[in-house]
Design an enzyme around this catalytic site. Structure first.
Site, PDB file in Angstrom:
ATOM      1  N   GLY A  12       0.775   8.283 -16.936  1.00 28.42           N
ATOM      2  CA  GLY A  12       2.177   9.080 -17.144  1.00 28.42           C
ATOM      3  C   GLY A  12       2.923   8.140 -18.248  1.00 28.42           C
ATOM      4  O   GLY A  12       2.943   7.098 -18.046  1.00 28.42           O
ATOM      5  N   ASP A 142       8.057   5.023 -10.824  1.00 35.27           N
ATOM      6  CA  ASP A 142       7.974   5.121  -9.203  1.00 35.27           C
ATOM      7  C   ASP A 142       8.315   3.558  -8.500  1.00 35.27           C
ATOM      8  O   ASP A 142       8.441   3.769  -7.713  1.00 35.27           O
ATOM      9  CB  ASP A 142       6.336   5.486  -8.736  1.00 35.27           C
ATOM     10  CG  ASP A 142       6.384   7.091  -9.208  1.00 35.27           C
ATOM     11  OD1 ASP A 142       6.841   7.694  -9.612  1.00 35.27           O
ATOM     12  OD2 ASP A 142       4.959   6.839  -9.367  1.00 35.27           O
ATOM     13  N   ARG A 186       5.717   9.664  -5.943  1.00 33.18           N
ATOM     14  CA  ARG A 186       4.375   9.656  -5.385  1.00 33.18           C
ATOM     15  C   ARG A 186       4.579   9.186  -4.026  1.00 33.18           C
ATOM     16  O   ARG A 186       5.428   9.886  -3.193  1.00 33.18           O
ATOM     17  CB  ARG A 186       3.283   9.035  -6.276  1.00 33.18           C
ATOM     18  CG  ARG A 186       2.931   9.220  -7.495  1.00 33.18           C
ATOM     19  CD  ARG A 186       1.544   8.558  -7.859  1.00 33.18           C
ATOM     20  NE  ARG A 186       1.925   7.130  -8.180  1.00 33.18           N
ATOM     21  CZ  ARG A 186       0.691   6.417  -8.317  1.00 33.18           C
ATOM     22  NH1 ARG A 186      -0.370   6.942  -8.719  1.00 33.18           N
ATOM     23  NH2 ARG A 186       1.055   5.259  -8.462  1.00 33.18           N
TER      24      ARG A 186
HETATM   25  O1  F6P Z   1       3.636   8.210 -11.510  1.00 35.12           O
HETATM   26  C1  F6P Z   1       4.706   8.723 -12.305  1.00 35.12           C
HETATM   27  C2  F6P Z   1       4.914  10.358 -11.800  1.00 35.12           C
HETATM   28  O2  F6P Z   1       5.893  10.812 -12.580  1.00 35.12           O
HETATM   29  C3  F6P Z   1       5.043  10.486 -10.254  1.00 35.12           C
HETATM   30  O3  F6P Z   1       6.159  10.111  -9.911  1.00 35.12           O
HETATM   31  C4  F6P Z   1       4.558  12.081 -10.327  1.00 35.12           C
HETATM   32  O4  F6P Z   1       3.926  12.173  -9.088  1.00 35.12           O
HETATM   33  C5  F6P Z   1       3.265  12.027 -11.264  1.00 35.12           C
HETATM   34  O5  F6P Z   1       3.624  11.083 -12.034  1.00 35.12           O
HETATM   35  C6  F6P Z   1       3.498  13.552 -11.921  1.00 35.12           C
HETATM   36  O6  F6P Z   1       2.349  13.223 -12.883  1.00 35.12           O
HETATM   37  P1  F6P Z   1       2.115  14.278 -14.014  1.00 35.12           P
HETATM   38  O7  F6P Z   1       3.065  13.927 -15.226  1.00 35.12           O
HETATM   39  O8  F6P Z   1       0.790  14.283 -14.348  1.00 35.12           O
HETATM   40  O9  F6P Z   1       2.528  15.598 -13.672  1.00 35.12           O
END
Ligand code: F6P
Length: 360
Positions: A12, A142, A186
């Site tokens: 991400g 995170d 997370r």
């Molecule tokens: O790891 C970073 C994060 O923003 C987490 O806090 C969250 O659970 C996840 O990525 C969300 O992922 P995506 O952008 O795929 O929805």
């Protein structure tokens, strides 16, 4: 000796990725006279053979304050498990890691710098075992990567979450409401804990401490009896009740892994039943990951990017830059992928409890 190094951003996005790219290009050019090329869309772009982007001083000039990543990033997909759709519609996963390795050779890359979280570091670590020359830069809002005290992106995320709590506080006060804020993180509660303390929350629910909603209800009732008719509750997306399960608002599919979220509304409903006040829920979501990095994240990302180039010079393949105390250091990617959790018995939680904050 002249070198050509590649850089990619995996997983991400996080505020500060562009500052890393800038620092890599400037350090590689100024200190070593090396050429840098950007790989688009993370590891996907490497093994799919997307064109690379030459990166020079003028192309990174405007990047320091810019959020996201100009190289693009893929939050799923690994060269070790590339999804292939069969004629019958089923998905199979193929190991195409040799294609990633071959591409690095075809591009004439002497080294690759990857900025990413635990997923990116695990892929990089496996490629290094196959002979790839890779060094890592830790990234994630995170802050859950082991062996580095902090990752860039975290400070910007807690800044946004804290600012949101400050804004929710005013409406809570005007309407005598309980405001619940769900934040990301997370399986770790770093964002919730730091933003919760900085934003004056009354309760903080994190994955590391399974909660009992009665404890939060009692806390809010106590606050009400003491004459304050508003309160703030921060819920980490990965929090769960004692014996309960985490909530996912997106289920696992061929398009996406399961995504945490939804616990904020569950907590909000439970509180509405027990506190005798209006409850409202805000889910902050990707707002936490967007926008311009804070000065602290720009500084950290710049330090990490610059140091990664020096690791390349030292041929520290399979290492990731890390901050330990005030020292920039290098740790193995193997250690880096170990997760870092909030210690329920640790000093930070103790301090928050001393302030009267409950954790359920
Ligand atoms: O790891 C970073 C994060 O923003 C987490 O806090 C969250 O659970 C996840 O990525 C969300 O992922 P995506 O952008 O795929 O929805």
């Amino acid at each position: 000796m002249s070198k050509r190094i590649g850089i990619l951003t995996g997983g991400g996005d996080a505020p500060g990725l562009n500052a890393v790219i800038r620092a890599v290009v400037l350090t590689a050019g100024n200190c070593y006279g090396w050429e840098v090329v950007g790989i688009l869309q993370g590891f996907d772009g490497l093994y799919h053979g997307l064109p690379v982007v030459p990166l020079i001083e003028t192309s990174v000039r405007e990047l320091l304050a810019r959020g996201g990543t100009v190289l693009g990033a893929a939050n799923r997909g690994s060269p070790f498990a590339h999804p292939i759709q069969r004629p019958d519609g089923t998905i199979e996963y193929e190991d195409v890691s040799h294609e990633a390795i071959n591409r690095m050779t075809d591009l004439g890359l002497d080294a690759l710098i990857v900025a990413g979280g635990d997923g990116t570091m695990s892929i990089a670590h496996k490629l290094v075992r196959m002979g790839a020359r890779i060094v890592g830069v830790p990234k994630t809002i995170d802050n859950d990567l082991g062996s580095t005290d902090v990752t860039f992106g975290f400070d910007t995320a807690i800044h946004t979450a804290t600012e949101s709590l400050d804004k929710l506080q005013t409406t809570a006060e005007s309407h005598h409401r309980v405001m619940v804020l769900e934040v990301m993180g997370r399986d770790s509660g770093w964002i919730a804990l730091h933003a919760g303390v900085a934003g004056g929350a009354d309760a903080i629910l994190i994955p590391e401490i399974p909660f009992n909603i009665d404890v939060v209800c009692n806390k809010i009732r106590q606050i009400q009896s003491a004459g304050r008719h508003h309160s703030l509750v921060v819920v980490s997306e990965g929090a769960a009740s004692i014996g309960g399960k985490q909530e996912f608002y997106i289920k696992e599919s061929s398009q996406s892994g399961a995504r945490l979220g939804g616990i904020g509304h569950i907590v909000g409903n439970l509180l509405a039943e027990c506190v005798g006040a209006e409850v409202r829920v805000t889910v902050l979501g990707h707002v936490q990951r967007g926008g311009s990095p804070t000065p602290h994240d720009r500084w950290l990302a710049t330090q990490f990017g610059s140091e990664a180039v020096h690791l390349v010079a030292q041929e520290k393949w399979g290492y990731m830059v890390a901050l330990q105390g005030t020292e920039m250091t290098a740790i193995t990617m193997e250690d880096a992928v170990k997760m870092k959790f909030v210690d329920p018995q640790g000093q930070a939680i103790r301090m928050a409890r001393d302030l009267g904050i409950v954790f359920g």
